[in-house]
Design an enzyme around this catalytic site. Structure first.
Site, PDB file in Angstrom:
ATOM      1  N   GLY A  90     -25.353  78.879  81.769  1.00 44.82           N
ATOM      2  CA  GLY A  90     -24.060  79.491  81.549  1.00 44.82           C
ATOM      3  C   GLY A  90     -22.978  78.457  81.041  1.00 44.82           C
ATOM      4  N   GLY A  92     -20.970  75.957  81.764  1.00 46.47           N
ATOM      5  CA  GLY A  92     -20.570  75.206  83.042  1.00 46.47           C
ATOM      6  C   GLY A  92     -19.619  74.175  82.694  1.00 46.47           C
ATOM      7  N   ARG A  93     -18.969  74.216  81.516  1.00 49.02           N
ATOM      8  CA  ARG A  93     -17.621  73.281  81.258  1.00 49.02           C
ATOM      9  C   ARG A  93     -16.935  73.765  79.918  1.00 49.02           C
ATOM     10  NH1 ARG A  93     -19.862  68.080  77.658  1.00 49.02           N
ATOM     11  NH2 ARG A  93     -21.791  69.203  76.933  1.00 49.02           N
ATOM     12  N   LYS A 113     -14.105  73.559  75.211  1.00 44.15           N
ATOM     13  CA  LYS A 113     -15.163  72.876  75.751  1.00 44.15           C
ATOM     14  C   LYS A 113     -14.819  71.568  76.447  1.00 44.15           C
ATOM     15  CE  LYS A 113     -20.081  71.320  74.495  1.00 44.15           C
ATOM     16  NZ  LYS A 113     -20.734  71.246  73.295  1.00 44.15           N
ATOM     17  N   ASP A 125     -19.315  68.152  86.162  1.00 46.60           N
ATOM     18  CA  ASP A 125     -17.819  68.013  86.438  1.00 46.60           C
ATOM     19  C   ASP A 125     -16.928  68.916  85.573  1.00 46.60           C
ATOM     20  OD1 ASP A 125     -18.063  66.696  84.247  1.00 46.60           O
ATOM     21  OD2 ASP A 125     -17.256  64.723  84.766  1.00 46.60           O
ATOM     22  N   GLY A 126     -17.753  69.478  84.845  1.00 40.42           N
ATOM     23  CA  GLY A 126     -16.984  70.398  83.953  1.00 40.42           C
ATOM     24  C   GLY A 126     -16.361  69.888  82.591  1.00 40.42           C
ATOM     25  N   ARG A 177     -13.524  75.141  70.360  1.00 43.90           N
ATOM     26  CA  ARG A 177     -14.709  75.561  69.338  1.00 43.90           C
ATOM     27  C   ARG A 177     -14.382  76.981  68.893  1.00 43.90           C
ATOM     28  NH1 ARG A 177     -20.602  74.315  71.471  1.00 43.90           N
ATOM     29  NH2 ARG A 177     -20.207  75.973  72.883  1.00 43.90           N
ATOM     30  N   ASP A 253     -30.906  77.938  74.797  1.00 42.31           N
ATOM     31  CA  ASP A 253     -29.471  78.362  75.166  1.00 42.31           C
ATOM     32  C   ASP A 253     -28.657  77.693  74.074  1.00 42.31           C
ATOM     33  OD1 ASP A 253     -30.588  75.973  76.149  1.00 42.31           O
ATOM     34  OD2 ASP A 253     -28.760  75.505  77.001  1.00 42.31           O
ATOM     35  N   ASN A 254     -29.174  76.998  73.333  1.00 39.17           N
ATOM     36  CA  ASN A 254     -28.284  76.463  71.930  1.00 39.17           C
ATOM     37  C   ASN A 254     -28.830  76.878  70.710  1.00 39.17           C
ATOM     38  OD1 ASN A 254     -27.256  74.439  74.067  1.00 39.17           O
ATOM     39  ND2 ASN A 254     -28.529  72.923  73.559  1.00 39.17           N
TER      40      ASN A 254
END
Ligand code: AMP
Ligand code: MG
Length: 504
Positions: A90, A92-93, A113, A125-126, A177, A253-254
């Site tokens: 998911g 995450g950042r 992002k 840390d996002g 993005r 996931d990419n």
């Protein structure tokens, strides 16, 4: 500036049920500072570029204010990373702010992002630091100029906060993005692995509506969906390979189901041609080397097909058969794009049966002779042009020498040249057309890794000159730019960058 920030949001993903995301605002930062706004892209998206440069605009790009009409959320997905399964990744950042439909009618995600922690951050840390943000800005925009499907960069800001990484505290940054969507193969895998057939159907229908409306005519449309995603991916990977691009983290996931290049982590363009080239510092096994990319894409697509099995057919066995049959077509589809593209690079417009071998032998020759990939095709284009010109003799000699110099064994080039010339002579298309095909297939400028790294170092030291310069050069990669000839060159031995880091 009088422009007022007004983003014409038109959000569709946020209207899906909440098993696809968690609503989440970006986490504010201390002292945002604008690095760059992509004015052309903003305009295309129906956004006044000047409004992004206002105080409100910069605060939005930094995640400090959520503009009217946004519906910020973090998307959930899973993924196979380097072959290992992660059931829940998911955003995450990152935060999806919403979508706009541009003046070209295209719906695009606006996504921050590096915008702070979310429920999917796990130990992270996002945040993102400046290096990878600038890398993504430069490389994604270069890809777009190379006419390769890609996410784009709308803007970049510094946050004013430090981000702690192995190297120490580094300046934090956020990239805005833009993508046709952020739905990945891993998004499907997430719902498949949870056995949520309804979610799969909802997601598949959403993707068809948004990206593949032609599939709606098919019954059932999901097989066509797999075929269309596969076609776009095959074309994309072939295009990457034709400019020497190595993605570096082709995890499921990419991989975007819309067929865009996404997630510019440890990616790079190779200088010297070698099919085994890898850059990623974490890819020890060479899993995602240049030549392995089609195989990995097919593997990822088989994961995509598998995720769709529950809705492909009521009978499991039949569904598996359909999935398998579809994925088996990948190799042929890819090969067509691959050889067609490499043919064009060599000025061969109508492929003949012997051409795949000729292309393979040519690439083998480049690898044996440690030839710079981009310069070879660029000078070959120059050679073809001088063949056409009036002042033939001198120019032709000139390019011939340049080409010979690229080879460890110049004789190897001398032996190859007549083969290429005799193959050229069999082409029916007029030489002008062949030359134009070569010109538009062979970039003069690519984001060479050592230049990207030098640009990042300068920016960290406060000098954005190299960033602006690189960005401007790469916006016209097929044009001769005599003042920037230095940027055509591969690194000197001491400038070679051997690994690129994920930069998380
Ligand atoms: P990536 O390697 O960038 O594709 O990221 C893989 C996964 O790790 C995604 O779920 C990201 O959101 C997550 N991730 C990467 N970096 C961070 C970070 N600094 N903080 C939180 N999550 C992260
Ligand atoms: Mg990712």
């Amino acid at each position: 500036m009088t422009a007022r920030l007004k983003i014409p949001f038109d959000n569709s993903f946020a209207q899906l049920p909440d098993q696809f995301y968690t609503r989440q605002d970006p986490v504010p930062v201390t002292a945002p500072r604008l690095i760059k706004v992509n004015e052309d892209l903003a305009t295309l998206m129906g956004i006044d570029p000047d409004s992004l440069k206002t105080e409100d605009g910069v605060q939005m790009l930094a995640g400090n204010n959520v503009p009217d009409g946004a519906s910020p959320l973090a998307m959930v997905y899973a993924g196979h990373q380097f072959g290992g399964w992660s059931p829940r990744l998911g955003d995450g950042r990152a935060i999806l702010l919403g979508e706009t439909v541009g003046i070209d009618g295209v719906r695009r995600d606006i996504h921050l992002k590096g915008s702070g922690r979310t429920p999917y951050s796990r130990g992270g840390d996002g945040r993102a630091w400046l290096g990878p943000v600038l890398r993504e800005y430069i490389i994604s925009e270069a890809m777009a100029a190379l006419d390769i499907p890609t996410t784009r960069a709308l803007a970049a800001v510094e946050t004013g906060n430090k981000v702690l990484r192995e190297e120490g505290p580094l300046p934090g940054a956020i990239i805005t993005r833009v993508a046709q969507s952020h739905i990945r193969v891993g998004t499907f895998q997430y719902h498949y692995s949870r056995g949520d057939k309804d979610a799969l159907r909802t997601l598949a229908n959403y993707v068809i509506d948004r990206h593949y409306p032609e599939a709606k005519q098919a019954h059932p449309p999901y097989r066509t969906l797999i075929e269309m995603v596969m076609d776009r991916q095959a074309r994309l990977i072939a295009k990457w390979m034709q400019v020497g691009f190595i993605h570096g983290v082709m995890n499921t996931d990419n991989m975007s189901v819309a067929g865009e290049t996404i997630d510019f982590g440890p990616c790079a363009f190779m200088d010297t041609y070698h099919p085994g080239t890898v850059f990623s510092s974490i890819d020890h096994a060479g899993r995602y080397a240049w030549a392995k990319q089609p195989g990995i894409a097919q593997w990822n697509l088989s994961q995509f097909a598998q995720s769709l099995l529950p809705i492909l057919h009521e009978e499991a066995q039949i569904a598996v058969g359909i999935g398998q049959e579809t994925i088996d077509e990948f190799q042929d589809i890819f090969s067509n794009y691959y050889f067609e593209g490499f043919g064009k690079k060599l000025g061969l417009i109508t492929l003949q049966p012997g051409d795949p071998d000729f292309i393979g032998d040519t690439l083998k020759l480049l690898s044996d002779n440690e030839v710079d990939f981009t310069l070879f095709f660029r000078h070959l284009t120059g050679f073809a042009r001088s063949n056409l010109g009036q002042d033939q003799g001198t120019q032709e000699q000139n390019y011939k020498q340049k080409l010979q110099k690229l080879f460890k064994d110049p004789e190897a080039f001398n032996n190859w040249l007549p083969q290429w010339q005799s193959r050229q002579n069999q082409e029916k298309a007029p030489p002008e057309e062949r030359l134009e095909t070569m010109r538009t297939s062979n970039p003069i400028f690519i984001p060479r890794n050592h230049q990207v790294e030098a640009m990042i170092q300068a920016a960290v030291a406060g000098d954005y000159g190299p960033f602006e310069r690189l960005h401007s050069i790469l916006s016209a990669p097929f044009n001769e730019q005599p003042d920037n000839a230095r940027y055509e060159q591969p690194p000197k031995p001491e400038e070679i960058v051997h690994a690129t880091f994920c930069g998380t």
